[in-house]
Write an enzyme that holds these catalytic residues in place. Structure first.
Site, PDB file in Angstrom:
ATOM      1  N   ARG A   8      -1.060  -1.990  -7.023  1.00 39.17           N
ATOM      2  CA  ARG A   8      -0.841  -3.212  -6.069  1.00 39.17           C
ATOM      3  C   ARG A   8      -2.150  -4.304  -6.585  1.00 39.17           C
ATOM      4  O   ARG A   8      -1.812  -5.008  -6.293  1.00 39.17           O
ATOM      5  CB  ARG A   8      -1.144  -1.975  -4.533  1.00 39.17           C
ATOM      6  CG  ARG A   8      -1.709  -3.286  -3.613  1.00 39.17           C
ATOM      7  CD  ARG A   8      -2.181  -2.337  -2.260  1.00 39.17           C
ATOM      8  NE  ARG A   8      -2.881  -3.556  -0.996  1.00 39.17           N
ATOM      9  CZ  ARG A   8      -2.376  -4.084  -0.224  1.00 39.17           C
ATOM     10  NH1 ARG A   8      -1.334  -4.766  -0.338  1.00 39.17           N
ATOM     11  NH2 ARG A   8      -3.898  -5.167   0.164  1.00 39.17           N
ATOM     12  N   TYR A  50      -9.067 -10.650  -6.477  1.00 43.35           N
ATOM     13  CA  TYR A  50      -8.487 -10.944  -7.178  1.00 43.35           C
ATOM     14  C   TYR A  50      -8.901 -12.075  -8.558  1.00 43.35           C
ATOM     15  O   TYR A  50      -8.640 -12.243  -9.643  1.00 43.35           O
ATOM     16  CB  TYR A  50      -7.447 -10.676  -7.289  1.00 43.35           C
ATOM     17  CG  TYR A  50      -7.113 -10.100  -6.068  1.00 43.35           C
ATOM     18  CD1 TYR A  50      -7.550  -8.649  -7.544  1.00 43.35           C
ATOM     19  CD2 TYR A  50      -6.747  -9.356  -4.500  1.00 43.35           C
ATOM     20  CE1 TYR A  50      -6.839  -7.176  -6.218  1.00 43.35           C
ATOM     21  CE2 TYR A  50      -6.358  -8.011  -4.192  1.00 43.35           C
ATOM     22  CZ  TYR A  50      -6.190  -7.096  -5.267  1.00 43.35           C
ATOM     23  OH  TYR A  50      -6.663  -5.789  -4.416  1.00 43.35           O
ATOM     24  N   HIS A 102      -3.874  -8.956   3.912  1.00 42.81           N
ATOM     25  CA  HIS A 102      -5.091  -8.658   4.140  1.00 42.81           C
ATOM     26  C   HIS A 102      -5.538 -10.351   5.344  1.00 42.81           C
ATOM     27  O   HIS A 102      -5.428 -11.292   6.141  1.00 42.81           O
ATOM     28  CB  HIS A 102      -5.856  -9.924   3.498  1.00 42.81           C
ATOM     29  CG  HIS A 102      -6.107  -8.696   1.686  1.00 42.81           C
ATOM     30  ND1 HIS A 102      -6.367  -9.392   0.315  1.00 42.81           N
ATOM     31  CD2 HIS A 102      -6.072  -7.427   1.901  1.00 42.81           C
ATOM     32  CE1 HIS A 102      -6.173  -8.351   0.030  1.00 42.81           C
ATOM     33  NE2 HIS A 102      -5.961  -6.771   0.052  1.00 42.81           N
ATOM     34  N   HIS A 160      -2.731   2.835  -5.909  1.00 46.51           N
ATOM     35  CA  HIS A 160      -3.128   1.540  -5.600  1.00 46.51           C
ATOM     36  C   HIS A 160      -3.657   0.445  -6.543  1.00 46.51           C
ATOM     37  O   HIS A 160      -3.374  -0.466  -6.254  1.00 46.51           O
ATOM     38  CB  HIS A 160      -4.920   1.530  -5.121  1.00 46.51           C
ATOM     39  CG  HIS A 160      -4.744   0.880  -3.939  1.00 46.51           C
ATOM     40  ND1 HIS A 160      -4.008   0.429  -2.659  1.00 46.51           N
ATOM     41  CD2 HIS A 160      -5.589  -0.022  -3.856  1.00 46.51           C
ATOM     42  CE1 HIS A 160      -4.738  -0.135  -2.000  1.00 46.51           C
ATOM     43  NE2 HIS A 160      -6.120  -0.725  -2.653  1.00 46.51           N
ATOM     44  N   LYS A 215      -1.547  -2.787   7.926  1.00 49.94           N
ATOM     45  CA  LYS A 215      -3.361  -2.275   8.635  1.00 49.94           C
ATOM     46  C   LYS A 215      -3.073  -2.867  10.428  1.00 49.94           C
ATOM     47  O   LYS A 215      -2.876  -3.773  10.281  1.00 49.94           O
ATOM     48  CB  LYS A 215      -3.948  -2.142   7.805  1.00 49.94           C
ATOM     49  CG  LYS A 215      -4.226  -1.718   6.613  1.00 49.94           C
ATOM     50  CD  LYS A 215      -5.509  -2.001   6.626  1.00 49.94           C
ATOM     51  CE  LYS A 215      -6.766  -0.901   4.915  1.00 49.94           C
ATOM     52  NZ  LYS A 215      -7.308  -1.304   4.387  1.00 49.94           N
ATOM     53  N   ARG A 254       1.262  -1.391  -0.286  1.00 46.68           N
ATOM     54  CA  ARG A 254      -0.542  -0.087  -0.197  1.00 46.68           C
ATOM     55  C   ARG A 254       0.636   1.241  -0.125  1.00 46.68           C
ATOM     56  O   ARG A 254       1.913   0.651   0.508  1.00 46.68           O
ATOM     57  CB  ARG A 254      -0.635   0.038   1.526  1.00 46.68           C
ATOM     58  CG  ARG A 254      -1.724  -1.405   1.388  1.00 46.68           C
ATOM     59  CD  ARG A 254      -2.755  -1.286   2.570  1.00 46.68           C
ATOM     60  NE  ARG A 254      -3.712  -2.085   2.752  1.00 46.68           N
ATOM     61  CZ  ARG A 254      -2.692  -3.263   3.383  1.00 46.68           C
ATOM     62  NH1 ARG A 254      -2.105  -3.470   3.957  1.00 46.68           N
ATOM     63  NH2 ARG A 254      -3.973  -4.681   3.938  1.00 46.68           N
TER      64      ARG A 254
END
Length: 298
Positions: free
Chosen positions: A245, A277, A268, A242, A174, A151
């Site tokens: 990515r 995806y 994730h 983004h 994150k 990211r």
């Protein structure tokens, strides 16, 4: 509307839940809007007891007021999620909050760009930079997004602590979670080339990527550079940092990477976030078929 309750909510999100600064800002803004709406309805500033008396009909009325302001299904769904979190925080553990189903949101499919477009984008930005070291910096940042799947906040959050570079790099993602990400030789070379030109020496506790005056590099700088390059190259308007990515993930999946491995690489928390995806890859293959197969129009 900054109140002691709002400030406790902010601290809970940032420190207790370790949410990103963007999430904190959005969730706090939602709580402030709710309190302002309640004060407008009742003519007095709401306290915790008043907040916990909110019913499902009240939440519907609040969201209806937001709809009038022009928000769509996705924004309304995020707003409802933030409201639920705020009400749980106000009521404490075990509290009961109004039950309300959010609007249906059709999941969007990320739009990847081709490897050639990714490289052309990075090259254009590097070549049009006002200084050579800034061009090398932007090239390295964009290769981290496309070549390592970071990211933009993760790339710009790297410090001199990652040096010297090896075959992997530890990334803070994150909610404060760290992961190891492989570094392609081309990405390592790009970062080394940037460091060789950068006028500011790398420090262990300082940002790896510096702004023009030596401070933190703002994500807005990279976003503006990408916006300018996509205009010059005639790329789709959804070509953003983004998107690089997304392209990393889509191209790996197309080369046979399994979802679990991809989930680890992307950081994730849930496999469901990675499964989108598979739709991207299918859409990409369909585009190739339609453009190349001699009977595609039949």
């Amino acid at each position: 509307m900054s109140t002691p309750l709002i400030e406790r909510w902010r601290a809970h999100l940032a420190q207790g839940r370790r949410r990103s600064i963007h999430t904190v800002r959005a969730y706090v803004a939602t709580a402030e809007r709710l309190l302002a709406w309640m004060e407008e309805m009742d003519g007095r500033a709401p306290d915790a007891a008043a907040i916990m008396k909110l019913a499902t009909s009240d939440l519907r009325a609040y969201l209806a007021s937001r709809r009038v302001e022009g928000i769509g299904n996705s924004s309304a769904s995020r707003e409802l999620s933030a409201l639920r979190g705020f009400l749980r925080f106000v009521g404490g553990e075990g509290s009961t909050i109004p039950v309300m189903r959010g609007p249906r949101v059709k999941p969007g499919v990320p739009r990847p760009i081709s490897p050639d477009e990714a490289v052309a984008l990075a090259q254009d930005i590097a070549e049009t930079a006002r200084e050579s070291w800034i061009g090398a910096r932007d090239w390295a940042v964009l290769l981290l997004l496309y070549g390592a799947g970071l990211r933009i906040s993760e790339a710009l959050g790297l410090t001199g602590e990652v040096l010297p570079l090896g075959e992997t790099i530890r990334v803070l993602g994150k909610r404060g979670k760290t992961r190891l990400v492989p570094l392609l030789p081309q990405v390592r070379e790009a970062i080394d080339a940037y460091l060789a030109e950068c006028p500011y020496p790398p420090l262990r506790d300082a940002p790896l990527f510096r702004g023009a005056r030596g401070g933190d590099l703002s994500p807005a700088i990279i976003r503006r550079a990408v916006q300018g390059a996509r205009g010059r190259l005639g790329l789709h308007e959804r070509t953003t940092p983004h998107a690089l990515r997304h392209s990393f993930a889509t191209h790996l999946l197309g080369r046979g990477a399994d979802l679990r491995s991809l989930q680890e690489l992307l950081g994730h928390a849930s496999l469901s976030s990675t499964q989108i995806y598979t739709k991207v890859d299918a859409a990409h293959l369909l585009d190739i078929y339609r453009n190349a197969h001699p009977r595609a129009e039949g």
